[in-house]
Design a protein around this motif. Structure first.
Motif, PDB file in Angstrom:
ATOM      1  N   ALA A 133       2.928  -6.589  12.325  1.00 15.58           N
ATOM      2  CA  ALA A 133       2.394  -5.257  12.605  1.00 15.58           C
ATOM      3  C   ALA A 133       2.073  -5.110  14.091  1.00 15.58           C
ATOM      4  O   ALA A 133       2.359  -4.078  14.710  1.00 15.58           O
ATOM      5  CB  ALA A 133       1.142  -5.006  11.758  1.00 15.58           C
ATOM      6  N   ARG A 159       2.445  -1.026  14.977  1.00 13.86           N
ATOM      7  CA  ARG A 159       2.076  -0.111  13.901  1.00 13.86           C
ATOM      8  C   ARG A 159       1.155  -0.835  12.922  1.00 13.86           C
ATOM      9  O   ARG A 159       1.559  -1.819  12.303  1.00 13.86           O
ATOM     10  CB  ARG A 159       3.337   0.366  13.186  1.00 13.86           C
ATOM     11  N   PRO A 160      -0.068  -0.330  12.761  1.00 16.94           N
ATOM     12  CA  PRO A 160      -1.053  -1.037  11.939  1.00 16.94           C
ATOM     13  C   PRO A 160      -0.644  -1.140  10.467  1.00 16.94           C
ATOM     14  O   PRO A 160       0.227  -0.419   9.986  1.00 16.94           O
ATOM     15  CB  PRO A 160      -2.312  -0.183  12.086  1.00 16.94           C
ATOM     16  N   LEU A 161      -1.319  -2.044   9.766  1.00 21.24           N
ATOM     17  CA  LEU A 161      -1.055  -2.261   8.343  1.00 21.24           C
ATOM     18  C   LEU A 161      -1.679  -1.170   7.488  1.00 21.24           C
ATOM     19  O   LEU A 161      -1.208  -0.900   6.387  1.00 21.24           O
ATOM     20  CB  LEU A 161      -1.587  -3.637   7.928  1.00 21.24           C
ATOM     21  N   THR A 162      -2.763  -0.583   7.960  1.00 26.88           N
ATOM     22  CA  THR A 162      -3.343   0.579   7.284  1.00 26.88           C
ATOM     23  C   THR A 162      -3.424   1.713   8.294  1.00 26.88           C
ATOM     24  O   THR A 162      -3.684   1.478   9.482  1.00 26.88           O
ATOM     25  CB  THR A 162      -4.765   0.300   6.739  1.00 26.88           C
ATOM     26  N   GLU A 163      -3.155   2.928   7.829  1.00 25.18           N
ATOM     27  CA  GLU A 163      -3.229   4.109   8.694  1.00 25.18           C
ATOM     28  C   GLU A 163      -4.136   5.110   7.975  1.00 25.18           C
ATOM     29  O   GLU A 163      -3.793   5.594   6.903  1.00 25.18           O
ATOM     30  CB  GLU A 163      -1.819   4.658   8.944  1.00 25.18           C
ATOM     31  N   ARG A 164      -5.280   5.345   8.569  1.00 26.69           N
ATOM     32  CA  ARG A 164      -6.346   6.093   7.912  1.00 26.69           C
ATOM     33  C   ARG A 164      -5.872   7.442   7.367  1.00 26.69           C
ATOM     34  O   ARG A 164      -5.289   8.236   8.095  1.00 26.69           O
ATOM     35  CB  ARG A 164      -7.471   6.312   8.924  1.00 26.69           C
ATOM     36  N   GLY A 165      -6.151   7.657   6.094  1.00 27.63           N
ATOM     37  CA  GLY A 165      -5.760   8.918   5.472  1.00 27.63           C
ATOM     38  C   GLY A 165      -4.323   8.902   4.979  1.00 27.63           C
ATOM     39  O   GLY A 165      -3.912   9.800   4.234  1.00 27.63           O
ATOM     40  N   ASP A 171      -4.248   3.549   2.751  1.00 34.64           N
ATOM     41  CA  ASP A 171      -5.562   2.896   2.716  1.00 34.64           C
ATOM     42  C   ASP A 171      -5.504   1.564   1.972  1.00 34.64           C
ATOM     43  O   ASP A 171      -6.522   0.868   1.871  1.00 34.64           O
ATOM     44  CB  ASP A 171      -6.590   3.799   2.022  1.00 34.64           C
ATOM     45  N   ASN A 172      -4.330   1.220   1.424  1.00 36.45           N
ATOM     46  CA  ASN A 172      -4.175  -0.051   0.716  1.00 36.45           C
ATOM     47  C   ASN A 172      -3.059  -0.853   1.369  1.00 36.45           C
ATOM     48  O   ASN A 172      -2.020  -0.294   1.718  1.00 36.45           O
ATOM     49  CB  ASN A 172      -3.778   0.162  -0.748  1.00 36.45           C
ATOM     50  N   LEU A 173      -3.296  -2.133   1.484  1.00 40.91           N
ATOM     51  CA  LEU A 173      -2.256  -3.052   1.943  1.00 40.91           C
ATOM     52  C   LEU A 173      -1.943  -3.995   0.798  1.00 40.91           C
ATOM     53  O   LEU A 173      -2.839  -4.668   0.292  1.00 40.91           O
ATOM     54  CB  LEU A 173      -2.751  -3.858   3.145  1.00 40.91           C
ATOM     55  N   THR A 220      -0.095   3.379   0.165  1.00 35.02           N
ATOM     56  CA  THR A 220       0.051   1.920   0.284  1.00 35.02           C
ATOM     57  C   THR A 220       1.065   1.503   1.346  1.00 35.02           C
ATOM     58  O   THR A 220       2.114   2.129   1.484  1.00 35.02           O
ATOM     59  CB  THR A 220       0.512   1.332  -1.074  1.00 35.02           C
ATOM     60  N   LYS A 242       0.046   8.795   1.405  1.00 32.42           N
ATOM     61  CA  LYS A 242      -0.518   9.787   0.495  1.00 32.42           C
ATOM     62  C   LYS A 242       0.186  11.122   0.663  1.00 32.42           C
ATOM     63  O   LYS A 242       0.459  11.811  -0.310  1.00 32.42           O
ATOM     64  CB  LYS A 242      -2.011   9.996   0.794  1.00 32.42           C
ATOM     65  N   SER A 301      -5.229  -4.358  12.834  1.00 37.83           N
ATOM     66  CA  SER A 301      -4.298  -3.606  11.981  1.00 37.83           C
ATOM     67  C   SER A 301      -4.849  -3.302  10.598  1.00 37.83           C
ATOM     68  O   SER A 301      -4.241  -2.549   9.851  1.00 37.83           O
ATOM     69  CB  SER A 301      -2.992  -4.392  11.811  1.00 37.83           C
ATOM     70  N   PHE A 354      -7.771  -1.678   8.610  1.00 38.18           N
ATOM     71  CA  PHE A 354      -8.925  -0.780   8.645  1.00 38.18           C
ATOM     72  C   PHE A 354      -9.568  -0.731  10.024  1.00 38.18           C
ATOM     73  O   PHE A 354     -10.790  -0.645  10.148  1.00 38.18           O
ATOM     74  CB  PHE A 354      -9.974  -1.182   7.592  1.00 38.18           C
ATOM     75  N   CYS A 404      -4.480   3.148  14.819  1.00 41.54           N
ATOM     76  CA  CYS A 404      -3.512   4.246  14.972  1.00 41.54           C
ATOM     77  C   CYS A 404      -3.940   5.261  16.000  1.00 41.54           C
ATOM     78  O   CYS A 404      -3.162   5.676  16.856  1.00 41.54           O
ATOM     79  CB  CYS A 404      -3.369   5.002  13.655  1.00 41.54           C
ATOM     80  N   LEU A 442      -3.751   3.794  19.495  1.00 39.45           N
ATOM     81  CA  LEU A 442      -2.355   3.640  19.909  1.00 39.45           C
ATOM     82  C   LEU A 442      -1.760   4.991  20.289  1.00 39.45           C
ATOM     83  O   LEU A 442      -1.082   5.124  21.320  1.00 39.45           O
ATOM     84  CB  LEU A 442      -1.530   3.035  18.760  1.00 39.45           C
ATOM     85  N   ILE A 461      -5.301  -5.530  -0.494  1.00 39.29           N
ATOM     86  CA  ILE A 461      -6.456  -5.284   0.363  1.00 39.29           C
ATOM     87  C   ILE A 461      -6.736  -3.793   0.311  1.00 39.29           C
ATOM     88  O   ILE A 461      -5.876  -2.978   0.642  1.00 39.29           O
ATOM     89  CB  ILE A 461      -6.160  -5.775   1.797  1.00 39.29           C
ATOM     90  N   ALA A 462      -7.916  -3.449  -0.173  1.00 40.56           N
ATOM     91  CA  ALA A 462      -8.250  -2.035  -0.338  1.00 40.56           C
ATOM     92  C   ALA A 462      -9.652  -1.798   0.194  1.00 40.56           C
ATOM     93  O   ALA A 462     -10.378  -2.737   0.514  1.00 40.56           O
ATOM     94  CB  ALA A 462      -8.161  -1.637  -1.809  1.00 40.56           C
ATOM     95  N   ARG A 488     -11.515   8.076   4.269  1.00 43.72           N
ATOM     96  CA  ARG A 488     -11.831   9.170   5.171  1.00 43.72           C
ATOM     97  C   ARG A 488     -12.656  10.211   4.414  1.00 43.72           C
ATOM     98  O   ARG A 488     -12.339  10.520   3.258  1.00 43.72           O
ATOM     99  CB  ARG A 488     -10.510   9.792   5.642  1.00 43.72           C
ATOM    100  N   ASP A 503     -11.420  12.473   1.428  1.00 44.81           N
ATOM    101  CA  ASP A 503     -10.310  11.874   0.673  1.00 44.81           C
ATOM    102  C   ASP A 503     -10.809  11.384  -0.691  1.00 44.81           C
ATOM    103  O   ASP A 503     -11.951  10.965  -0.825  1.00 44.81           O
ATOM    104  CB  ASP A 503      -9.714  10.691   1.432  1.00 44.81           C
TER     105      ASP A 503
END
Lengths: 245, 245
Positions: free
Chosen positions: A124, A129-135, A138-140, A164, A235, B92, B94, B98, B101, B142-143, B148, B151
């Motif tokens: 990542a 590019r992050p593993l989670t992108e808010r909104g 939210d799950n990896l 996800t 989402k 990356s 939580f 993003c 960046l 991972i959750a 947000r 949400d």
């Protein structure tokens, strides 16, 4: 006097992605048992006094069976040595750590885990590019392409719920099955797929493709594992699909 | 001359779980913007010449809004400074990476991610139980407990499919909802739940409980976040349930 065993995460490959604790354990080891995926730059950090034992697969030979590794690390520690069992990434993620923990505990040998940076985090970071992108995601979900022989393959489509990021490890030999599973789960063939092989090392390669084209493009580019395959189901896409349906 | 921004993973807390690369970035920074969860032992690694700026929440005050952080790190880099944005764990996961960046890229500022050890890896190492257990849990999810504002909450029950370890971040305020979701998904109330707060730090605490008892025991023990909550649903349990049904 009994020695000890340290299951040490070597991180994704680059020597400077080792933790300070891992470096300390490597430098103070009497013997290091290491796998095929450990980068030479990491191995070079051990001093000349450290015995280095390769347990991985060489061309034309077989990797040590897990039972043999368990027995040898326990015997070494029982002989009073500080044993480092060096594993790529984080020992807790697909690292067969359970078997080694159980063997050590059964033998009354002190054992610790030194956590490391797992390959998905390094991949990542490499693609920015992050593993989670808010909104959005939210799950990896970290899943594997390769289960225990005889076990059913994971249902990747079911894992990739809306919201996800799916990060697949050891999956380069299962691209056809993964494509079929994700398409069956409703993902469009033009869903973006990002692949990073040998993340963080000098041999790192990146490929941005799609679900429908990834097999052909991986082959055309000669991309090989170890690699992380990212597929995202935001989402927003789920909402858009619901509006169309 | 334009500076640069480095989004640096500070790891889970213990200073020796920083990577060598993170240490290098911290030592060569002109300014470090850090959050509430960064351990003082990590901050102490910066030299006296480094300007330290706290962006987190202090008692009775508010954290900086994300927009303000974006603007300030970009302005600092534009003024020619080497900016480190220090985030707990892996940036990356939580980490609101993003937004930062995007802001840097829009401004034409070079930006990198330095991956770190995420809290789940450290928590697993602390309790001596891996995140995946071959043949039992081949997926790691991972959750988060906290999405947000506005949400919908994640459907934790749907995430915890057979063969899965669920690692929940920022979830200590949502124990009732998590219990309800997992019970509704068919998990028995005596399912083991493991909680590790402040993993790897001197303030680390561990609690082994069950789905049905965790709320009461967290309260009785005064356990607080930041914490990782582990719930596992092995393949074997799924098979056993199918045999009973």
């Amino acid at each position: 006097m009994t020695g000890s065993i340290s299951l040490v995460g070597a991180g994704p490959g680059a020597a400077d992605l080792l933790t300070l604790r891992a470096l300390d354990r490597i430098r103070s080891a009497d013997v290091i048992y290491f796998d095929r995926l450990i980068d030479p730059a990491v191995l070079a950090l051990a001093g000349p006094q450290v015995e280095m034992v390769f347990t991985g697969k060489e061309v034309g030979a077989h990797a040590w069976p897990q039972d043999r590794i368990n027995a040898v690390i326990v015997a070494s520690a029982r002989a009073g040595r500080n044993v480092v069992r060096l594993k790529s990434g984080d020992p807790s993620v697909f690292g067969r750590a359970c078997e080694e923990l159980s063997a050590a505990r059964a033998a009354g040998i002190p054992i610790e885990i030194v956590p490391g940076v797992t390959a998905a985090s390094a991949a990542a970071a490499s693609i920015g590019r992050p593993l989670t992108e808010r909104g959005e995601t939210d799950n990896l979900v970290i899943a594997t392409g390769t289960c225990r022989p005889g076990d059913e393959a994971p249902d990747w489509g079911a894992l990739l719920r809306p919201g996800t990021t799916l990060a697949l490890y050891m999956a380069m030999g299962k691209l056809a099955e993964i494509e079929a599973s994700l398409i069956a789960a409703g993902l469009p063939a033009d869903t973006v797929v990002e692949i990073v092989s040998n993340a963080s090392t000098g041999r790192e390669r990146q490929l941005a493709s799609t679900l429908g084209r990834m097999r052909a493009e991986v082959m055309a580019n000669g991309l090989k594992g170890p690699a992380i395959i990212f597929v995202r189901r935001p989402k927003a896409a789920a909402i858009a699909l619901a509006l169309i349906a």
